[in-house]
Scaffold this motif. Structure first.
Motif, PDB file in Angstrom:
ATOM      1  N   ARG A 199      28.371 -21.709   0.144  1.00  9.09           N
ATOM      2  CA  ARG A 199      28.900 -20.345   0.110  1.00  9.09           C
ATOM      3  C   ARG A 199      28.200 -19.539  -0.979  1.00  9.09           C
ATOM      4  N   HIS A 200      27.885 -18.284  -0.639  1.00  9.36           N
ATOM      5  CA  HIS A 200      27.329 -17.378  -1.638  1.00  9.36           C
ATOM      6  C   HIS A 200      28.465 -16.791  -2.473  1.00  9.36           C
ATOM      7  N   ARG A 201      28.238 -16.664  -3.753  1.00  9.61           N
ATOM      8  CA  ARG A 201      29.306 -16.221  -4.647  1.00  9.61           C
ATOM      9  C   ARG A 201      29.050 -14.826  -5.236  1.00  9.61           C
ATOM     10  N   SER A 202      28.012 -14.174  -4.810  1.00 17.44           N
ATOM     11  CA  SER A 202      27.753 -12.828  -5.322  1.00 17.44           C
ATOM     12  C   SER A 202      27.164 -11.982  -4.210  1.00 17.44           C
ATOM     13  N   GLY A 203      26.986 -10.708  -4.438  1.00 16.55           N
ATOM     14  CA  GLY A 203      26.433  -9.824  -3.429  1.00 16.55           C
ATOM     15  C   GLY A 203      26.479  -8.388  -3.896  1.00 16.55           C
TER      16      GLY A 203
ATOM     17  N   ARG B 261      40.134  -8.703  -3.411  1.00 15.07           N
ATOM     18  CA  ARG B 261      40.683 -10.068  -3.373  1.00 15.07           C
ATOM     19  C   ARG B 261      42.185 -10.145  -3.685  1.00 15.07           C
ATOM     20  N   VAL B 262      42.912  -9.074  -3.475  1.00 15.21           N
ATOM     21  CA  VAL B 262      44.379  -9.115  -3.591  1.00 15.21           C
ATOM     22  C   VAL B 262      44.898  -9.475  -2.202  1.00 15.21           C
ATOM     23  N   PHE B 263      45.068 -10.759  -1.970  1.00 17.50           N
ATOM     24  CA  PHE B 263      45.364 -11.248  -0.628  1.00 17.50           C
ATOM     25  C   PHE B 263      46.864 -11.386  -0.334  1.00 17.50           C
ATOM     26  N   ASN B 264      47.714 -11.017  -1.260  1.00 16.80           N
ATOM     27  CA  ASN B 264      49.164 -11.110  -1.045  1.00 16.80           C
ATOM     28  C   ASN B 264      49.778  -9.724  -1.160  1.00 16.80           C
TER      29      ASN B 264
ATOM     30  N   ARG C 231      27.971  -7.815   0.024  1.00 19.12           N
ATOM     31  CA  ARG C 231      27.087  -8.396   1.031  1.00 19.12           C
ATOM     32  C   ARG C 231      26.864  -9.885   0.753  1.00 19.12           C
ATOM     33  N   GLY C 232      27.095 -10.694   1.809  1.00 17.67           N
ATOM     34  CA  GLY C 232      26.846 -12.130   1.701  1.00 17.67           C
ATOM     35  C   GLY C 232      27.898 -12.890   0.908  1.00 17.67           C
ATOM     36  N   ASN C 233      29.020 -12.237   0.565  1.00 16.32           N
ATOM     37  CA  ASN C 233      30.060 -12.917  -0.213  1.00 16.32           C
ATOM     38  C   ASN C 233      31.297 -13.095   0.665  1.00 16.32           C
ATOM     39  N   CYS C 234      31.470 -14.309   1.180  1.00  8.26           N
ATOM     40  CA  CYS C 234      32.587 -14.571   2.087  1.00  8.26           C
ATOM     41  C   CYS C 234      33.919 -14.665   1.352  1.00  8.26           C
ATOM     42  N   HIS C 235      33.889 -14.891   0.040  1.00  9.69           N
ATOM     43  CA  HIS C 235      35.146 -15.049  -0.710  1.00  9.69           C
ATOM     44  C   HIS C 235      35.939 -13.746  -0.769  1.00  9.69           C
ATOM     45  N   ASP C 236      35.250 -12.598  -0.649  1.00 15.65           N
ATOM     46  CA  ASP C 236      35.965 -11.317  -0.642  1.00 15.65           C
ATOM     47  C   ASP C 236      36.803 -11.152   0.611  1.00 15.65           C
ATOM     48  N   ASN C 237      36.502 -11.926   1.654  1.00 18.59           N
ATOM     49  CA  ASN C 237      37.269 -11.874   2.905  1.00 18.59           C
ATOM     50  C   ASN C 237      37.768 -13.284   3.241  1.00 18.59           C
TER      51      ASN C 237
END
Length: 385
Positions: free
Chosen positions: A194-198, A210-213, A310-316
């Motif tokens: 996983r890419h961690r930046s973008g 990243r406020v997922f709740n 871009r390229g950061n799946c952790h944001d979604n």
């Protein structure tokens, strides 16, 4: 007749008729009406060589005793070889060992060797299964039922929640033990690099951050697209997920990954939810989400866009997590011959299982639909009070 009817004095005098007076055994037997066998026994016991016969009798008795003791030791030695592991097992397993070898050795010897009481063994024969074993069998059946209903994907925590909801009094560790004995496991996923930046989008910022709740439904939705392999070709799936309950509120499946794919999914979400306030819709920077039609559709329906770097799946991560579940629990376990078959199976997973039945850890082990129902019920009660 029994020799016990003759007194000892009679026996001694009868022997003297043979040893002292010279009568034959047959003659004395006929005259005294005593069997020849008895007379010979009396001669050995009361005759001139009585002491010699007594010594031989003692030796024979001792030899018989030693042979019996040797037989016992040999049997116990052989039993120990076979029951070496059984001695450390539970009592019911020792009973089963005794039952299996009862034709080879006496039951009481086996009981003494395995340190169990014969009465316990005979009681076990009448009812081999204890109450705990019967409860294990019944609860294992329920566990298998709920595990199969989940499509073979639930682990012991979610199975425990199903059992408690069913009304079963059982601890989570017991569920774990029974599932382990039955070789029932949760469906384990896979990991990719996983890419961690973008780079952030120049027009649409990352409003979700990243406020997922969220505190209530229709505050923030996330969307993404994935692909499903079939023998007919690729089938593309777009989903809209409400962050409050992780419920899939919109979806669309087409054979091409176009802007219509994501717009149809968003249209279904709006039709289902009919939001009254502005909703944040978060996506990645795919071409379908950066199109003019997507932006226009958001504005016309009181929706506010948000995009990952871009390229950061952790944001979604929530949308990625749903796709991981879908592929792990359903898609990767099947081979689809055509797109129609894949479409039916994905529909079954989303609407018939994931939304309505699958327990989610962020929902207090409730399904998304049940979690929203309880929220609405609580909110209604608060308004009434």
């Amino acid at each position: 007749m029994s020799n016990n009817r003759y007194p000892e004095e009679f026996k001694i005098e009868a022997v003297r008729q043979i040893t002292d007076k010279g009568y034959s055994v047959a003659d004395v037997s006929r005259r005294l009406d005593v069997s020849v066998h008895s007379l010979y026994a009396w001669v050995k016991k009361y005759g001139p060589e009585a002491e010699k016969h007594a010594a031989q009798t003692e030796e024979q008795a001792e030899l018989k005793r030693l042979r019996k003791e040797l037989q016992r030791v040999t049997e116990e030695r052989d039993n120990i070889k076979k029951s070496r592991g059984v001695l450390r097992e539970a009592v019911r397993l020792r009973y089963a060992f005794i039952k299996h070898h009862k034709d080879c050795w006496p039951i009481r010897k086996l009981c003494r060797l395995l340190d169990v009481h014969p009465s316990g063994y005979y009681a076990w024969l009448k009812e081999p299964c204890s109450r705990r074993q019967k409860r294990d069998v019944r609860q294992t059946g329920l566990i298998k039922q709920f595990w199969l209903e989940s499509g073979g994907v639930y682990g012991y925590r979610k199975i425990h929640s199903d059992l408690r909801e069913y009304g079963e009094r059982i601890g989570i560790n017991r569920v774990h033990r029974l599932m382990k004995l039955s070789q029932l496991k949760a469906q384990v996923g896979y990991r990719k690099p996983r890419h961690r930046s973008g780079v952030s989008h120049v027009v649409t910022p990352n409003r979700l951050n990243r406020v997922f709740n969220t505190e209530q439904p229709n505050q923030a939705w996330v969307t993404d697209v994935t692909y499903i392999k079939t023998h007919e070709g690729w089938l593309y799936l777009a989903v809209i997920v409400d962050l409050f309950s992780r419920r899939v509120i919109g979806w669309s499946m087409q054979q091409r990954m176009t802007k219509e794919l994501v717009l149809d999914a968003l249209l279904m979400a709006i039709w289902r939810r009919k939001p009254k306030k502005k909703v944040v819709v978060h996506s990645d920077q795919g071409s379908q989400y950066t199109s003019h039609d997507w932006s226009s559709f958001l504005k016309s329906n009181n929706l506010e866009g948000s995009m990952s770097r871009r390229g950061n799946c952790h944001d979604n991560a929530v949308a990625e997590s749903f796709f991981q579940l879908l592929k792990r629990e359903r898609i990767k376990r099947k081979i689809y011959s055509n797109r129609a078959e894949a479409r039916r199976d994905v529909f079954d997973y989303i609407e018939m299982f994931y939304n309505s039945k699958r327990r989610h850890s962020s929902n207090d082990q409730l399904s998304p639909v049940e979690y929203e129902k309880r929220f609405e019920k609580t909110a209604t009660e608060c308004l009434v009070n």
